[in-house]
Design a protein around this motif. Sequence first.
Motif, PDB file in Angstrom:
ATOM      1  N   VAL A 180       0.848  -1.203   0.000  1.00 52.69           N
ATOM      2  CA  VAL A 180       0.000   0.000   0.000  1.00 52.69           C
ATOM      3  C   VAL A 180       0.883   1.253   0.000  1.00 52.69           C
ATOM      4  N   ALA A 181       1.959   1.239   0.780  1.00 53.37           N
ATOM      5  CA  ALA A 181       2.867   2.382   0.837  1.00 53.37           C
ATOM      6  C   ALA A 181       3.550   2.605  -0.508  1.00 53.37           C
ATOM      7  N   PHE A 182       3.925   1.492  -1.164  1.00 51.75           N
ATOM      8  CA  PHE A 182       4.536   1.590  -2.494  1.00 51.75           C
ATOM      9  C   PHE A 182       3.582   2.276  -3.470  1.00 51.75           C
ATOM     10  N   LEU A 183       2.331   1.858  -3.455  1.00 51.07           N
ATOM     11  CA  LEU A 183       1.338   2.482  -4.336  1.00 51.07           C
ATOM     12  C   LEU A 183       1.141   3.952  -3.971  1.00 51.07           C
ATOM     13  N   SER A 184       1.131   4.236  -2.679  1.00 48.32           N
ATOM     14  CA  SER A 184       0.954   5.618  -2.220  1.00 48.32           C
ATOM     15  C   SER A 184       2.090   6.508  -2.705  1.00 48.32           C
ATOM     16  N   GLU A 185       3.304   6.000  -2.618  1.00 43.37           N
ATOM     17  CA  GLU A 185       4.465   6.786  -3.043  1.00 43.37           C
ATOM     18  C   GLU A 185       4.397   7.096  -4.538  1.00 43.37           C
ATOM     19  N   TRP A 186       4.107   6.075  -5.337  1.00 44.07           N
ATOM     20  CA  TRP A 186       4.116   6.271  -6.787  1.00 44.07           C
ATOM     21  C   TRP A 186       2.931   7.087  -7.281  1.00 44.07           C
ATOM     22  N   THR A 187       1.764   6.873  -6.744  1.00 34.24           N
ATOM     23  CA  THR A 187       0.608   7.666  -7.186  1.00 34.24           C
ATOM     24  C   THR A 187       0.767   9.131  -6.786  1.00 34.24           C
ATOM     25  N   THR A 188       1.341   9.375  -5.606  1.00 31.57           N
ATOM     26  CA  THR A 188       1.578  10.761  -5.186  1.00 31.57           C
ATOM     27  C   THR A 188       2.600  11.421  -6.084  1.00 31.57           C
ATOM     28  N   TRP A 189       3.646  10.681  -6.433  1.00 28.80           N
ATOM     29  CA  TRP A 189       4.670  11.242  -7.315  1.00 28.80           C
ATOM     30  C   TRP A 189       4.104  11.533  -8.703  1.00 28.80           C
ATOM     31  N   LEU A 190       3.342  10.605  -9.233  1.00 29.42           N
ATOM     32  CA  LEU A 190       2.770  10.809 -10.570  1.00 29.42           C
ATOM     33  C   LEU A 190       1.784  11.967 -10.586  1.00 29.42           C
ATOM     34  N   ARG A 191       1.054  12.122  -9.496  1.00 30.60           N
ATOM     35  CA  ARG A 191       0.037  13.176  -9.438  1.00 30.60           C
ATOM     36  C   ARG A 191       0.646  14.554  -9.192  1.00 30.60           C
ATOM     37  N   THR A 192       1.750  14.614  -8.443  1.00 34.25           N
ATOM     38  CA  THR A 192       2.309  15.914  -8.065  1.00 34.25           C
ATOM     39  C   THR A 192       3.736  16.127  -8.569  1.00 34.25           C
ATOM     40  N   PHE A 193       4.306  15.132  -9.277  1.00 33.80           N
ATOM     41  CA  PHE A 193       5.689  15.189  -9.755  1.00 33.80           C
ATOM     42  C   PHE A 193       6.670  15.480  -8.614  1.00 33.80           C
ATOM     43  N   GLY A 194       6.387  14.849  -7.459  1.00 31.71           N
ATOM     44  CA  GLY A 194       7.270  14.949  -6.319  1.00 31.71           C
ATOM     45  C   GLY A 194       7.080  16.188  -5.462  1.00 31.71           C
ATOM     46  N   ALA A 195       6.055  16.992  -5.757  1.00 30.22           N
ATOM     47  CA  ALA A 195       5.842  18.231  -5.003  1.00 30.22           C
ATOM     48  C   ALA A 195       5.221  17.989  -3.641  1.00 30.22           C
ATOM     49  N   LYS A 196       4.546  16.860  -3.449  1.00 28.91           N
ATOM     50  CA  LYS A 196       3.889  16.580  -2.176  1.00 28.91           C
ATOM     51  C   LYS A 196       4.370  15.265  -1.594  1.00 28.91           C
ATOM     52  N   GLN A 197       4.197  15.125  -0.281  1.00 28.04           N
ATOM     53  CA  GLN A 197       4.596  13.919   0.425  1.00 28.04           C
ATOM     54  C   GLN A 197       3.462  12.899   0.396  1.00 28.04           C
ATOM     55  N   PRO A 198       3.758  11.624   0.152  1.00 30.70           N
ATOM     56  CA  PRO A 198       2.707  10.595   0.213  1.00 30.70           C
ATOM     57  C   PRO A 198       2.200  10.435   1.639  1.00 30.70           C
ATOM     58  N   PRO A 199       0.941  10.070   1.813  1.00 31.16           N
ATOM     59  CA  PRO A 199       0.399   9.904   3.162  1.00 31.16           C
ATOM     60  C   PRO A 199       1.039   8.758   3.944  1.00 31.16           C
ATOM     61  N   ILE A 200       1.615   7.797   3.238  1.00 24.14           N
ATOM     62  CA  ILE A 200       2.295   6.675   3.885  1.00 24.14           C
ATOM     63  C   ILE A 200       3.485   6.280   3.022  1.00 24.14           C
ATOM     64  N   THR A 201       4.611   5.956   3.667  1.00 30.45           N
ATOM     65  CA  THR A 201       5.825   5.572   2.942  1.00 30.45           C
ATOM     66  C   THR A 201       6.335   4.223   3.431  1.00 30.45           C
ATOM     67  N   ARG A 202       7.099   3.572   2.582  1.00 28.90           N
ATOM     68  CA  ARG A 202       7.667   2.280   2.965  1.00 28.90           C
ATOM     69  C   ARG A 202       8.660   2.439   4.121  1.00 28.90           C
ATOM     70  N   GLU A 203       9.383   3.544   4.131  1.00 28.77           N
ATOM     71  CA  GLU A 203      10.321   3.775   5.228  1.00 28.77           C
ATOM     72  C   GLU A 203       9.592   3.842   6.563  1.00 28.77           C
ATOM     73  N   ALA A 204       8.492   4.587   6.596  1.00 29.84           N
ATOM     74  CA  ALA A 204       7.729   4.722   7.834  1.00 29.84           C
ATOM     75  C   ALA A 204       7.171   3.374   8.281  1.00 29.84           C
ATOM     76  N   VAL A 205       6.743   2.555   7.338  1.00 25.38           N
ATOM     77  CA  VAL A 205       6.214   1.232   7.681  1.00 25.38           C
ATOM     78  C   VAL A 205       7.315   0.358   8.258  1.00 25.38           C
ATOM     79  N   ARG A 206       8.482   0.370   7.612  1.00 26.71           N
ATOM     80  CA  ARG A 206       9.599  -0.465   8.092  1.00 26.71           C
ATOM     81  C   ARG A 206       9.995  -0.080   9.513  1.00 26.71           C
ATOM     82  N   LEU A 207       9.968   1.207   9.805  1.00 26.47           N
ATOM     83  CA  LEU A 207      10.386   1.661  11.125  1.00 26.47           C
ATOM     84  C   LEU A 207       9.437   1.194  12.226  1.00 26.47           C
ATOM     85  N   THR A 208       8.239   0.757  11.858  1.00 28.33           N
ATOM     86  CA  THR A 208       7.303   0.232  12.864  1.00 28.33           C
ATOM     87  C   THR A 208       7.412  -1.277  13.037  1.00 28.33           C
ATOM     88  N   THR A 209       8.226  -1.910  12.208  1.00 25.13           N
ATOM     89  CA  THR A 209       8.280  -3.379  12.236  1.00 25.13           C
ATOM     90  C   THR A 209       9.666  -3.932  12.580  1.00 25.13           C
TER      91      THR A 209
END
Length: 372
Positions: A298-327
């Motif tokens: 889900v985080a992977f999809l969030s990162e890529w859809t946010t990038w495609l929609r904003t060309f990197g101008a905005k932060q995704p609501p969830i990232t793989r890094e943040a998920v890893r840090l909880t596990t």
Amino acid sequence: MAQESKGEPLGPVLITGGCGFIGFHMTKHILDTEPNSNIHVVDINTTRNTLPGVEYHNVDITDASRLHSAVLQIKPKTVFHIACPDSMVVIPSRFQSVNVDGTRNLLSACKAAGTVHAFVNTSTSSVIHDNVSDLVDAGEDLPVLQYPQQKRVYTLTKAVAEADVLSANRVGGDASMLTANLRPATVFGERDTICMGKIVATCRSGRGGMQIGPGRNEYDFLYVGNLVDAELLTAKALLAAYGKPPPPDMRVDGESFNVTNDERILFWDFQRAVSASIGLPVPKDKIKVVPAWLILFVAFLSEWTTWLRTFGAKQPPITREAVRLTTITRTLNGDKAKRVLGYKPKYTIHEGLDRAGKWFVEEKKGKNNKMA
């Protein structure tokens, strides 16, 4: 009120980022322990988290000219360098300008002032961690990671700042500025918008019972009240060593120190303890375990859809890094700070959560009253 501190007076004191989460608590701690200190705060936003009896300077540390003018005016004896961007908001240029350029500007200004005896830099324990693999009882003897082992821009820039701070130690002989780095575990407490603040928001949204993965990963969390105690102990030790040759052992200047709460807790137990602290306890039968691989996808999809929609101008609501840090497991060895600085945490994790939880509850009541 905190107990009055012993040893040489700190003031004049300069605190960078003193209107932020940790900086506010540092400022208040000095006010409580040395009420007669001349305290100055340098911050990019001095309209929040202010205290009476403190002089505030609205200065961006990336502006070398304005920072130099402020430091020359203040003539600080003790500097607590705390200013730092939010590590989870990935803006590489801002990390470089604040963490690297800003630190260099501050060190240069302190050198020009010629009044600084003690310089305490608040770094991060992530300089020895790749944020992907488990970190178990890690001590200061582990190497600071560089690219490609360390891919996180925030951490890479904090590592550069650490090295610059240590390089500035005793430049010019014994009677010159002494420096040290603190590497805190994940800090939480009142006014926290990064760690506890985000967990509180999650719990209030009804997701406090969600758990990613089996939940067996231990963590070191650090209550902010204990961190500022460690900061003060470090500064006092540097002041005591100023003008003297470095000791053969128990040396503080030119050193880095892990700071922990001296107790471990499972990451997801901590999240549920946060929820309980704000009056939203999670019964065991309400815990919902979600596979880590699913949330990573889900985080992977969030990162890529946010990038495609904003060309990197905005932060995704969830990232793989943040998920890893909880596990992953993330624990530090804090023996050096206890042995050399005499550090001992005054508040347990649950005592800290109780204090911070009450603040978050009262803050929400205040907001609701304003809206009514």
